[in-house]
Design a protein around this motif. Sequence first.
Motif, mmCIF file in Angstrom:
data_model
loop_
_atom_site.group_PDB
_atom_site.id
_atom_site.type_symbol
_atom_site.label_atom_id
_atom_site.label_comp_id
_atom_site.label_asym_id
_atom_site.label_seq_id
_atom_site.Cartn_x
_atom_site.Cartn_y
_atom_site.Cartn_z
ATOM 1 N N GLN A 14 0.862 -1.165 0.000
ATOM 2 C CA GLN A 14 0.000 0.000 0.000
ATOM 3 C C GLN A 14 0.914 1.235 0.000
ATOM 4 O OE1 GLN A 14 -2.324 -0.318 3.548
ATOM 5 N NE2 GLN A 14 -2.925 1.833 3.416
ATOM 6 N N PRO A 15 0.610 2.293 -0.777
ATOM 7 C CA PRO A 15 1.496 3.464 -0.787
ATOM 8 C C PRO A 15 1.535 4.168 0.576
ATOM 9 C CG PRO A 15 -0.222 3.623 -2.496
ATOM 10 C CD PRO A 15 -0.554 2.448 -1.641
ATOM 11 N N PHE A 16 2.579 4.914 0.774
ATOM 12 C CA PHE A 16 2.739 5.754 1.965
ATOM 13 C C PHE A 16 2.628 5.015 3.277
ATOM 14 C CE2 PHE A 16 1.227 8.957 -1.209
ATOM 15 C CZ PHE A 16 2.431 9.638 -1.294
ATOM 16 N N LEU A 17 3.210 3.834 3.352
ATOM 17 C CA LEU A 17 3.305 3.150 4.648
ATOM 18 C C LEU A 17 4.476 3.739 5.403
ATOM 19 C CD1 LEU A 17 2.897 -0.684 3.948
ATOM 20 C CD2 LEU A 17 1.360 0.803 5.259
ATOM 21 N N TRP A 18 4.241 4.248 6.600
ATOM 22 C CA TRP A 18 5.354 4.775 7.402
ATOM 23 C C TRP A 18 6.204 3.631 7.926
ATOM 24 C CZ3 TRP A 18 6.736 9.835 9.144
ATOM 25 C CH2 TRP A 18 6.059 10.842 8.424
ATOM 26 N N PRO A 19 7.442 3.882 8.209
ATOM 27 C CA PRO A 19 8.291 2.825 8.764
ATOM 28 C C PRO A 19 7.652 2.272 10.043
ATOM 29 C CG PRO A 19 9.617 4.725 8.187
ATOM 30 C CD PRO A 19 8.193 5.123 7.990
ATOM 31 N N VAL B 33 17.960 1.056 -8.828
ATOM 32 C CA VAL B 33 17.590 1.954 -7.735
ATOM 33 C C VAL B 33 18.856 2.544 -7.150
ATOM 34 C CG1 VAL B 33 15.388 1.135 -6.867
ATOM 35 C CG2 VAL B 33 17.484 -0.083 -6.283
ATOM 36 N N SER B 34 18.749 3.763 -6.717
ATOM 37 C CA SER B 34 19.903 4.400 -6.099
ATOM 38 C C SER B 34 19.380 5.327 -5.013
ATOM 39 C CB SER B 34 20.688 5.144 -7.186
ATOM 40 O OG SER B 34 20.981 6.443 -6.788
ATOM 41 N N TRP B 35 20.192 5.490 -3.971
ATOM 42 C CA TRP B 35 19.735 6.271 -2.811
ATOM 43 C C TRP B 35 19.321 7.680 -3.207
ATOM 44 C CZ3 TRP B 35 24.499 4.381 0.415
ATOM 45 C CH2 TRP B 35 24.235 3.091 0.891
ATOM 46 N N GLY B 36 20.160 8.326 -4.029
ATOM 47 C CA GLY B 36 19.852 9.696 -4.435
ATOM 48 C C GLY B 36 18.521 9.767 -5.175
ATOM 49 N N ALA B 37 18.271 8.770 -6.011
ATOM 50 C CA ALA B 37 17.034 8.771 -6.791
ATOM 51 C C ALA B 37 15.807 8.613 -5.890
ATOM 52 C CB ALA B 37 17.079 7.654 -7.828
ATOM 53 N N ILE B 38 15.932 7.797 -4.847
ATOM 54 C CA ILE B 38 14.796 7.647 -3.925
ATOM 55 C C ILE B 38 14.485 8.992 -3.269
ATOM 56 C CG2 ILE B 38 13.819 6.311 -2.016
ATOM 57 C CD1 ILE B 38 16.099 4.303 -2.400
ATOM 58 N N ILE B 39 15.554 9.698 -2.861
ATOM 59 C CA ILE B 39 15.349 11.005 -2.227
ATOM 60 C C ILE B 39 14.668 11.955 -3.211
ATOM 61 C CG2 ILE B 39 16.482 12.992 -1.153
ATOM 62 C CD1 ILE B 39 18.709 11.152 -0.256
ATOM 63 N N GLY B 40 15.157 11.937 -4.463
ATOM 64 C CA GLY B 40 14.577 12.808 -5.473
ATOM 65 C C GLY B 40 13.108 12.504 -5.706
ATOM 66 N N ALA B 41 12.787 11.215 -5.777
ATOM 67 C CA ALA B 41 11.395 10.835 -6.000
ATOM 68 C C ALA B 41 10.542 11.194 -4.788
ATOM 69 C CB ALA B 41 11.307 9.336 -6.288
ATOM 70 N N GLY B 42 11.131 11.052 -3.606
ATOM 71 C CA GLY B 42 10.378 11.331 -2.383
ATOM 72 C C GLY B 42 10.041 12.801 -2.225
ATOM 73 N N ARG B 43 10.776 13.643 -2.953
ATOM 74 C CA ARG B 43 10.569 15.077 -2.843
ATOM 75 C C ARG B 43 9.148 15.487 -3.197
ATOM 76 N NH1 ARG B 43 13.370 19.058 -6.570
ATOM 77 N NH2 ARG B 43 12.542 20.835 -5.440
ATOM 78 N N GLU B 44 8.546 14.756 -4.154
ATOM 79 C CA GLU B 44 7.201 15.111 -4.613
ATOM 80 C C GLU B 44 6.214 15.140 -3.453
ATOM 81 O OE1 GLU B 44 7.041 15.785 -7.808
ATOM 82 O OE2 GLU B 44 9.132 15.140 -8.075
ATOM 83 N N ALA B 45 6.415 14.195 -2.535
ATOM 84 C CA ALA B 45 5.436 14.070 -1.450
ATOM 85 C C ALA B 45 6.069 14.415 -0.110
ATOM 86 C CB ALA B 45 4.892 12.640 -1.412
ATOM 87 N N ILE B 46 7.042 15.334 -0.150
ATOM 88 C CA ILE B 46 7.866 15.522 1.037
ATOM 89 C C ILE B 46 7.067 16.067 2.223
ATOM 90 C CG2 ILE B 46 8.620 17.862 0.464
ATOM 91 C CD1 ILE B 46 11.386 15.960 1.461
ATOM 92 N N ARG B 47 6.029 16.842 1.945
ATOM 93 C CA ARG B 47 5.280 17.424 3.049
ATOM 94 C C ARG B 47 4.559 16.346 3.863
ATOM 95 N NH1 ARG B 47 4.331 23.030 2.878
ATOM 96 N NH2 ARG B 47 5.745 23.897 1.316
ATOM 97 N N GLU B 48 3.996 15.387 3.168
ATOM 98 C CA GLU B 48 3.223 14.370 3.886
ATOM 99 C C GLU B 48 4.097 13.205 4.338
ATOM 100 O OE1 GLU B 48 2.353 14.722 0.304
ATOM 101 O OE2 GLU B 48 1.705 16.713 1.008
ATOM 102 N N ALA B 49 5.056 12.817 3.462
ATOM 103 C CA ALA B 49 5.812 11.587 3.739
ATOM 104 C C ALA B 49 7.312 11.845 3.670
ATOM 105 C CB ALA B 49 5.406 10.493 2.753
#
Lengths: 371, 335, 280
Positions: free
Chosen positions: C48-53, C228-244
């Motif tokens: 499911q998307p946006f599962l918190w750790p 997959v690369s760490w930097g790319a995950i961070i970049g992708a995560g930026r889109e939803a940075i406020r919530e997740a």
Amino acid sequence: MQKVVKRNILGYKNNESKSQRAPFHSTAGSLWTDGAQERLDPQRFHVPALIKPVLSRLWRSVAIVVAIAALNFIIVHMAPGDVADVMAGESGAASPEYLADLKQRFGLDQPLIVQFFVYMGRMAQFDLGYSFRFGRPVASLIFERLPATLILAIPTLMLAFVMGSVLGVVASRRVGTWRDAAISVGALVFYATPLFWIGLMLIILFGVKLGWLPTGGMQTIGANYTGFAYVLDVGRHMILPVVTLSLFYMAYYARLMRASMLEVFGQDFIATARSKGLSEGRVAYRHVLRNALLPVVTVLGLQVAHLLGGTVLVETVFGWPGLGRLAFDSVLSRDVNLLLGILLMSSILVVSTNIAVEALYRWLDPRIGAA
Amino acid sequence: MAPLLDVRDLTTHFFTQKGAFAAVDKVSFSVNAGETMALVGESGCGKSVTAASILRLVPDPPGRITGGEIIFEGRDLLSLTMREMRKVRGGRIGMIFQEPMTSLNPVFTIGDQITESLREHRSISRADAERRAIELLDLVRIPDARRQIHNYPHRLSGGMRQRAMIAMALACDPALLIADEPTTALDVTTQAQILELLDELKRSLGMAILLITHDLGVVAEYAQSVLVMYAGRGVEAAKVEDLFHSPIHPYTRGLLGALPHPDDDVDSEGRPLPLNEISGMVPALDAMPAGCRFEPRCSYAVPACKMTDVRLAPLAEGVRSAACLRAADIVQDQP
Amino acid sequence: MRNALAFWRRFSRNRAALLGLFIVLAIIAVAVAAPFLYPDDPMGMVAQPFLWPLQDPEFPFGSDSLGRDLGAQIFHGAHVSLLIGATATIASVLIGVTVGSLAGYYGGWVDEALMRFTEVVQTIPPFILTIIVVAIFHSTIGTIVVAISIVSWPSVARLVRAEFLTLREREFVQAGIVMGMSDFRLIVTQILPNSMTPVIIAASLMMASSILIEAGLSFLGLGDPNVVSWGAIIGAGREAIREAWYISALPGIAIIAAVLGLNLVGEGLNDALNPRLRRR
Ligand SMILES: Nc1ncnc2c1ncn2[C@@H]1O[C@H](COP(=O)(O)OP(=O)(O)OP(=O)(O)O)[C@@H](O)[C@H]1O
Ligand SMILES: [Mg+2]
């Protein structure tokens, strides 16, 4: 053995009969004349020694800039495809005629070697050409964006250099204490942290969670502030990007300064300074610091080049309308003229920093250039 | 009259990864006003650490003064506060070092470095300090002193730098000058000039000198009394004449035998005779013998030497002392 | 062998260096374990998307905006980071050693020309240069490695040149010249082995900076799109940075750990191999 003893004892006795010198204070101060001439003594401030090497350095720098321009041209033109392909690809149905027209308009149909000489000739006249993408002179685009990058880069360098050096000095004076440990660990961690990640985390903390600071852009959109209110607004927007950029370089300078101070602390002339009865503070800030600064100053030039790269990331994270972001966009859109212009601009920045650094170094270290 | 400097049982330890060791182990000696006292011994025997200890300049960590007294002008330097100690350094006791090339700060002018000391210890105007700096450079016979104060150390030769160091150390008329191998790094002619200069200054200024050297020729020529050190300890103390006339400690005897004899001791073809070197090596700091430290190399050793931790003790004559079990036997053997 | 033992004793006395070594080994272990722990494609949408750790025990690291397992991405990302870091370092060292030893050994105009060239390369902002190289050629692990080594070799070259300048005057090299050894043999068998210490130290620090550069590139979307690369995950995560924000935060911590570990190892090597600084 007896013989030796006698001779040495005799030598010692001979010595006693040597003429006595005048007592300490009698070498009168009457030789002393007016101090005015002294103050102008060029040797003391070594003005010519300062200017001449800087001039020769200037010529070398021009040569470097020319070499960089050439190198940039080669690198950029190694690319398969040019702006025409990208634009054609974007506008979808690209007729071969349209493509040919584009290429001709930008001189891209010429052989590369011709393009190269045309380019170098234009550089010699400070003509950076037109941006394919924006349809505007590259120079005006660059000067429009340059201030935004400078107001990030200059405060960053100053903050990082001053704060980093102070932290390094503090740590070096208290080696092995909790203060040293805290500074060293902090520096180590920030030295290992990607800029863009710090930027994002600061946005979350100060922009989103606490709501204290704006999270992007250079000014509040639609506010149309003027005068002091505008300056204040830009200032508020600057804080996070500048801090983001600074932390890494601050960590770098703190580490460098600490190591450099410790190195100098172990040198002979520091024992001399202590044997004169100077306080530890005076020893550290006068005798050690001045020498420890030398290697730290030398890296400033390299740091400027590095920093300009860093602005690409920070300007991306904070939506900052600067040169770094412009460079990135020009790469993606194959806007060769614009890219070459920006690269030239940044190498001029780096080279002029190097000139300034060299002058500073000469001023700090009398051993250089005196020969 | 009480001596100017009286060092009693000075002990300085270094605490290193290999453990703690005493680089200076209960060393005692005294320096009278106006006199030159020499500390001699091989490299590494603790001469420099002794000198640094007197000014409390032993780098801490790893070093620390762990015992003894250093009575100077009636006060124990070890009990002074840091502030009081700083008044002594450069004020009452000046110091010059072995390496003139690295002992001056490269980024300040000679003048700056001399006036710094003056302005630290006296309330004196900038102009007066500069005037005095020129006087001092004249005194140590640096030619053209008025220009040289604006010069940086790298422009000066080794000998000139050492002169500048001396001028710095003398800036505030110290009662004692500690000279730690002041000429080791210089060429032979310059060595002689510097030593002559020190000797003359001693006389004209009436100061005392603690002269550290490993050159017995220098001791014979310039010192009045001497302490021979071996592996961190004093092994023989005497007036210079007595020491050279009748050395007692086997180590001293060895050293004197090892003196190079430039003209007398050549063979028939003019080649120098081999030196009378002491066989064996100085024991490592972490492997010191329990008894006499010189015992493994000593030709006079008897089995008791291995057991007895023998210390400097006055001999019958009273003015000299040696740290040797067999001192009395050796004295009797003397011609 | 005894040398190696003595070296290890000095190195292991330094607790920070040991910590660094431990971190680096742990990350290598993570990279090696990734295909076993997460045998499926890390890009697959499995949750499911946006599962918190820690929210869902099946996905202890949480999931991103597309429902991809963050744990799988971070574990596989370690592999890419180390691979690019190590190969780029090796390539930079090879270029740098070649340039530096030629300049230092031959001196004269060879030195002049090579060092001017080095200076020119160092004047171009390194990160922008890597961007250009990666953008010009298609973004693959190979081009990223090339791009990073193009900007990283100059420091090695300077280091090696300085070593050569001092070693060239030493007796064993002079002896080799007198014996008529060829330049190549002299360089490779006599001088190079003796100038490796600073290079080894620089290499571990350079691997750290290569990882940082790679992270920056993939954060900007210039990474190899197939891995997959760490930097790319961070970049992708930026889109939803406020919530997740955790999506961007977690891989960042991985980057910090890797870079920190390598820096600590580099410093430990420096302390253990550099007799001049060993006192401290
Ligand atoms: N900072 C230090 N750390 C550890 N050990 C030291 C330190 N300084 C000196 N020592 C040790 O103390 C001992 C005495 O050294 P010292 O410098 O006093 O010798 P020295 O008699 O002056 O020799 P030289 O004639 O070579 O100057 C030496 O064995 C040395 O290893
Ligand atoms: Mg010494």
